[in-house]
Enzyme design. Structure first.
Site, PDB file in Angstrom:
ATOM      1  N   CYS A  67       0.854  -1.175   0.000  1.00  0.00           N
ATOM      2  CA  CYS A  67       0.000   0.000   0.000  1.00  0.00           C
ATOM      3  C   CYS A  67       0.892   1.229   0.000  1.00  0.00           C
ATOM      4  O   CYS A  67       2.039   1.191   0.435  1.00  0.00           O
ATOM      5  CB  CYS A  67      -0.955   0.015   1.183  1.00  0.00           C
ATOM      6  SG  CYS A  67      -0.187  -0.285   2.760  1.00  0.00           S
ATOM      7  N   GLU A 114      -7.231   8.672   4.827  1.00  0.00           N
ATOM      8  CA  GLU A 114      -7.016   8.314   3.433  1.00  0.00           C
ATOM      9  C   GLU A 114      -8.299   7.940   2.706  1.00  0.00           C
ATOM     10  O   GLU A 114      -9.182   7.300   3.276  1.00  0.00           O
ATOM     11  CB  GLU A 114      -6.040   7.128   3.339  1.00  0.00           C
ATOM     12  CG  GLU A 114      -4.676   7.461   3.884  1.00  0.00           C
ATOM     13  CD  GLU A 114      -3.672   6.346   3.748  1.00  0.00           C
ATOM     14  OE1 GLU A 114      -2.473   6.671   3.720  1.00  0.00           O
ATOM     15  OE2 GLU A 114      -4.061   5.162   3.666  1.00  0.00           O
TER      16      GLU A 114
END
Length: 175
Positions: A67, A114
């Site tokens: 990620c 996020e």
């Protein structure tokens, strides 16, 4: 080591770009920014990585294959493929299967806020993990992962607990 800039794409609640910020600034404020979580499967198994202990957050916890954040001017999928090469020494085609917003406070001046794009790829080749990023890798079945998430959620990174069920639902759909 990546040569990509550390400026992140700030977004609104609908993932529309509204500016940029340095990675440290975005994580300290916190500022909502674009991110991605890559999951890799090999048939019915998912790849998990145990994050290196020295990571600035979530070290030693289990998470998805990789990620990160697309940088300014980078397409999200292309950025994820670059990150796969950096962390795992490989790449493969990826497709987006969903997204979510997540917020987590790790410390007084360290947050994740996020808009996370969940990407999925099929891969059955070799890996060459970067030890500064990844402690170890392992494959798990959907049943094994479901049981581990139910019995020991503290062993997993915070975003993974939200993203993994999305991936498991996607993989369980008939073709």
């Amino acid at each position: 080591m990546s040569e990509r800039t550390e400026d992140l794409i700030l977004v609104d609640a609908l993932d529309r770009p509204i500016g940029t910020a340095a990675k440290g600034e975005a994580h300290a404020a916190p500022l909502l920014h674009r991110a991605f979580s890559v999951f890799l499967c090999d048939g019915e198994r998912l790849l998990l990585q145990k994050r290196a202990a020295g990571k600035y957050h979530s070290g030693g916890l289990w998470a998805n294959a990789c990620c990160s954040h697309p940088r300014c001017g980078e397409d999200t999928v292309h950025s994820a493929q670059l990150r796969l090469t950096e962390e795992l020494g490989m790449t493969c085609p990826l497709g987006e299967i969903g997204s979510f917003v997540y917020y987590h406070r790790f410390a007084a001046d360290l947050y994740e806020y996020e808009y996370d794009h969940v990407l999925l790829g099929q891969y059955d080749g070799a890996f060459y993990p970067d030890p500064s990023e990844i402690e170890t890798l392992r494959w798990v079945t959907a049943a094994e992962l479901t049981q581990e998430l139910r019995e020991h959620p503290e062993r997993f990174a915070p975003w993974f607990i939200t993203a993994a069920p999305m991936v498991l639902r996607h993989l369980s759909r008939p073709i």
